[in-house]
Design an enzyme around this catalytic site. Sequence first.
Site, mmCIF file in Angstrom:
data_model
loop_
_atom_site.group_PDB
_atom_site.id
_atom_site.type_symbol
_atom_site.label_atom_id
_atom_site.label_comp_id
_atom_site.label_asym_id
_atom_site.label_seq_id
_atom_site.Cartn_x
_atom_site.Cartn_y
_atom_site.Cartn_z
ATOM 1 N N LYS A 1 -2.799 -1.782 13.750
ATOM 2 C CA LYS A 1 -4.259 -1.570 13.771
ATOM 3 C C LYS A 1 -4.966 -2.893 13.499
ATOM 4 C CE LYS A 1 -5.139 -2.148 9.146
ATOM 5 N NZ LYS A 1 -5.521 -3.448 8.724
ATOM 6 N N VAL B 1 4.729 -9.498 10.266
ATOM 7 C CA VAL B 1 4.827 -8.934 8.905
ATOM 8 C C VAL B 1 3.791 -9.580 7.983
ATOM 9 C CG1 VAL B 1 6.412 -8.688 6.933
ATOM 10 C CG2 VAL B 1 7.258 -8.441 9.277
ATOM 11 N N ALA C 1 0.595 -9.293 7.814
ATOM 12 C CA ALA C 1 -0.343 -9.921 8.743
ATOM 13 C C ALA C 1 -1.724 -9.289 8.732
ATOM 14 C CB ALA C 1 0.237 -9.852 10.156
ATOM 15 N N GLY C 2 -1.909 -8.194 7.974
ATOM 16 C CA GLY C 2 -3.182 -7.482 8.003
ATOM 17 C C GLY C 2 -3.268 -6.532 9.185
ATOM 18 N N LEU C 3 -2.086 -6.164 9.730
ATOM 19 C CA LEU C 3 -2.048 -5.297 10.919
ATOM 20 C C LEU C 3 -1.399 -3.936 10.617
ATOM 21 C CD1 LEU C 3 -0.957 -8.022 13.532
ATOM 22 C CD2 LEU C 3 -3.254 -7.108 13.184
ATOM 23 N N ALA C 4 -1.161 -3.671 9.316
ATOM 24 C CA ALA C 4 -0.611 -2.384 8.870
ATOM 25 C C ALA C 4 0.797 -2.111 9.393
ATOM 26 C CB ALA C 4 -1.552 -1.231 9.221
ATOM 27 N N GLY C 5 1.597 -3.152 9.512
ATOM 28 C CA GLY C 5 2.964 -3.003 10.028
ATOM 29 C C GLY C 5 3.801 -2.023 9.211
ATOM 30 N N GLY C 6 3.830 -2.191 7.905
ATOM 31 C CA GLY C 6 4.615 -1.296 7.042
ATOM 32 C C GLY C 6 4.060 0.120 7.083
ATOM 33 N N ASP D 1 -3.437 2.954 4.306
ATOM 34 C CA ASP D 1 -3.530 2.845 5.769
ATOM 35 C C ASP D 1 -2.642 3.862 6.498
ATOM 36 O OD1 ASP D 1 -5.327 0.759 5.845
ATOM 37 O OD2 ASP D 1 -3.804 -0.816 6.002
HETATM 38 P P1 ATP Z 1 -1.734 -3.858 5.575
HETATM 39 O O1 ATP Z 1 -2.541 -4.305 6.774
HETATM 40 O O2 ATP Z 1 -1.474 -2.354 5.538
HETATM 41 O O3 ATP Z 1 -2.185 -4.421 4.280
HETATM 42 P P2 ATP Z 1 0.186 -5.825 6.335
HETATM 43 O O4 ATP Z 1 0.216 -5.730 7.828
HETATM 44 O O5 ATP Z 1 -0.674 -6.916 5.768
HETATM 45 O O6 ATP Z 1 -0.259 -4.440 5.776
HETATM 46 P P3 ATP Z 1 3.010 -5.405 6.153
HETATM 47 O O7 ATP Z 1 3.470 -5.926 7.477
HETATM 48 O O8 ATP Z 1 2.981 -3.950 5.976
HETATM 49 O O9 ATP Z 1 1.600 -6.026 5.762
HETATM 50 O O10 ATP Z 1 3.936 -6.118 5.048
HETATM 51 C C1 ATP Z 1 3.545 -6.269 3.699
HETATM 52 C C2 ATP Z 1 4.799 -6.460 2.840
HETATM 53 O O11 ATP Z 1 5.514 -5.226 2.797
HETATM 54 C C3 ATP Z 1 5.756 -7.508 3.380
HETATM 55 O O12 ATP Z 1 5.909 -8.494 2.413
HETATM 56 C C4 ATP Z 1 7.069 -6.778 3.650
HETATM 57 O O13 ATP Z 1 8.182 -7.448 3.091
HETATM 58 C C5 ATP Z 1 6.915 -5.419 2.981
HETATM 59 N N1 ATP Z 1 7.362 -4.278 3.818
HETATM 60 C C6 ATP Z 1 7.827 -3.134 3.336
HETATM 61 N N2 ATP Z 1 8.119 -2.279 4.319
HETATM 62 C C7 ATP Z 1 7.820 -2.894 5.477
HETATM 63 C C8 ATP Z 1 7.932 -2.510 6.856
HETATM 64 N N3 ATP Z 1 8.406 -1.328 7.229
HETATM 65 N N4 ATP Z 1 7.495 -3.394 7.787
HETATM 66 C C9 ATP Z 1 6.983 -4.589 7.396
HETATM 67 N N5 ATP Z 1 6.902 -4.998 6.110
HETATM 68 C C10 ATP Z 1 7.322 -4.175 5.155
#
Ligand code: ATP
Length: 315
Positions: free
Chosen positions: A11, A101, A103-108, A142
């Site tokens: 997202k 990862v 990245a602010g894109l809600a990957g986890g 998220d």
């Molecule tokens: P959001 O936008 O929801 O804040 P994000 O995109 O900034 O999330 P993520 O990619 O979700 O961040 O990763 C944040 C941290 O969570 C990373 O340091 C990673 O090691 C950890 N993590 C735990 N589970 C996952 C997963 N399934 N995919 C990616 N990172 C994960």
Amino acid sequence: MHSYNLIAPAKINLYLEIIGDRPDNFHELAMILQSIDLADRVEIRCSKQTQDIRLHCQHPQVPTDKSNLAYRAAELMATQFPDAHAKYGGVDITITKNIPVAAGLAGGSTNAAAVLVGIDLLWKLGLTQSELQELGAILGSDVPFCIGGGTAIATGRGEQLSPLPSLQDMYIVLAKYRHLEISTAWAYNTYRASYGNSYIRHQDNLVERALAVHSGEMVKAIVRQDITKIAQKLHNDLEKVVLPAYPQVAELREILAKQEGVLGTMMSGSGPTVFAICDCKQRAQQVKLNIRTAIPDEDLELFVAQSLPHGIQIS
Ligand code: ATP
């Protein structure tokens, strides 16, 4: 079926306003979220011989233990539905990561959302979308959005959702330095330290301000499918703390904004991904090429994506 292949989209935040503090120590937010077709693949299968949850992922920055949000999603389902867990056995989860990862894109969050949807199917639980979203809210703010996806207003911690009309044909260029990660907790805590005294304190005023987003300019532009206006109204309060602390991100955002055909630029969530909205796919591809030439740094990842009208889907 003993296995499902799911597509888990990322997202972006078209709008992110920090309104105040909540009694649970989270921030009260008003956001507009948009799913995009930059997506991970999540394969989930029953492993009858064991009750264990196992997670596989080749990406070096992604943990495969309980600290993975997708693992925690499977654990939550096992706790909530012990009879189904006993009947169907453990689960094997394989994540193929395309979303950058931290990245602010809600990957986890989108991986966790896929596991909730996948286990609901595997264990034939028949949960509704709102039941899945309630479970998702236990895991992270998220996760509920990532389940249904599309375009939505998110208030509260981000878990209270109001769907908006889907945006057709919005093209986005995303740019992120591969080795630059920003902790979401750091971004929000730094924001609180710098701007906490301007937070709205009274509960009624908090709710009123959060509701104001519903009648705001961005929502009007989305209803009218006016991509130019949407791009002009992009907003993210977290830029105020992230950009000064990470000049590389600020510079990337500036270079993106100057490209011909870019209608608007913003950082997504807590960064460090910045994105630019373009009016057509060709233009977005050209912007990507121009950025590659302007910043010949191999650490810079660039993607062209399109708005999606949905969240988790079976592939
Ligand atoms: P959001 O936008 O929801 O804040 P994000 O995109 O900034 O999330 P993520 O990619 O979700 O961040 O990763 C944040 C941290 O969570 C990373 O340091 C990673 O090691 C950890 N993590 C735990 N589970 C996952 C997963 N399934 N995919 C990616 N990172 C994960």
